[in-house]
Scaffold this motif. Structure first.
Motif, mmCIF file in Angstrom:
data_model
loop_
_atom_site.group_PDB
_atom_site.id
_atom_site.type_symbol
_atom_site.label_atom_id
_atom_site.label_comp_id
_atom_site.label_asym_id
_atom_site.label_seq_id
_atom_site.Cartn_x
_atom_site.Cartn_y
_atom_site.Cartn_z
ATOM 1 N N THR A 13 1.004 -1.180 -0.008
ATOM 2 C CA THR A 13 0.147 0.062 -0.101
ATOM 3 C C THR A 13 0.783 1.252 0.038
ATOM 4 O OG1 THR A 13 -0.109 0.310 2.334
ATOM 5 C CG2 THR A 13 -1.844 -1.210 1.261
ATOM 6 N N GLY A 14 0.373 2.437 -0.339
ATOM 7 C CA GLY A 14 0.777 3.626 -0.203
ATOM 8 C C GLY A 14 1.481 4.017 0.948
ATOM 9 N N LYS A 15 0.500 3.665 2.010
ATOM 10 C CA LYS A 15 0.975 3.941 3.342
ATOM 11 C C LYS A 15 2.415 3.189 3.792
ATOM 12 C CE LYS A 15 0.505 4.950 7.887
ATOM 13 N NZ LYS A 15 1.970 5.388 8.402
ATOM 14 N N ASP A 16 2.398 1.779 3.423
ATOM 15 C CA ASP A 16 3.612 0.877 3.555
ATOM 16 C C ASP A 16 4.632 1.406 2.864
ATOM 17 O OD1 ASP A 16 2.069 -0.885 5.080
ATOM 18 O OD2 ASP A 16 1.480 -2.194 3.650
ATOM 19 N N LEU A 17 4.402 1.796 1.804
ATOM 20 C CA LEU A 17 5.701 2.579 0.953
ATOM 21 C C LEU A 17 5.968 3.753 1.481
ATOM 22 C CD1 LEU A 17 4.023 2.235 -2.756
ATOM 23 C CD2 LEU A 17 6.377 0.920 -1.860
ATOM 24 N N PHE A 18 5.193 4.549 2.014
ATOM 25 C CA PHE A 18 5.802 5.770 2.598
ATOM 26 C C PHE A 18 6.382 5.600 4.051
ATOM 27 C CE2 PHE A 18 4.965 9.103 5.936
ATOM 28 C CZ PHE A 18 5.465 10.162 5.252
ATOM 29 N N ASP A 19 5.980 4.601 4.724
ATOM 30 C CA ASP A 19 6.859 4.401 5.976
ATOM 31 C C ASP A 19 8.131 3.482 5.655
ATOM 32 O OD1 ASP A 19 4.747 5.244 7.641
ATOM 33 O OD2 ASP A 19 3.820 3.100 7.785
ATOM 34 N N ARG A 20 8.291 2.829 4.587
ATOM 35 C CA ARG A 20 9.406 2.124 4.273
ATOM 36 C C ARG A 20 10.311 3.121 3.862
ATOM 37 N NH1 ARG A 20 11.146 -0.694 -0.733
ATOM 38 N NH2 ARG A 20 9.400 0.537 -1.597
#
Length: 82
Positions: free
Chosen positions: A2-9
């Motif tokens: 997800t975009g949120k996961d990408l952002f966090d990573r």
């Protein structure tokens, strides 16, 4: 992912070293302050196309100071993996 996961990573790479990954993490943090969760769909699109986000050249190299970015100011550019 997800975009949120990408952002966090990607922002987890912020280590104040000045590396390419560190600078991109700082940039994404700034974009999040301007765009909020709308940033997540842009990150998903960029990831799908193996690109990264950037600000349009006419804004980056302008003599006019821009203090607020919108989705219309974002472009996808090719880059080495971060």
């Amino acid at each position: 992912m997800t975009g949120k996961d990408l952002f966090d990573r990607l922002i987890s790479k912020r280590d104040h070293s000045g590396s390419k990954a560190d600078e991109y993490a700082q940039f994404l943090t700034t974009l999040f302050l301007h765009l909020g969760t709308d940033l997540f769909s842009l990150l998903e699109s960029a990831e799908k196309d193996s690109k990264v986000l950037s600000i349009k050249d006419e804004i980056l190299f302008s003599h006019v100071i821009i203090d607020d970015y919108s989705i219309n100011d974002i472009v996808f550019v090719s880059s080495d993996p971060i």
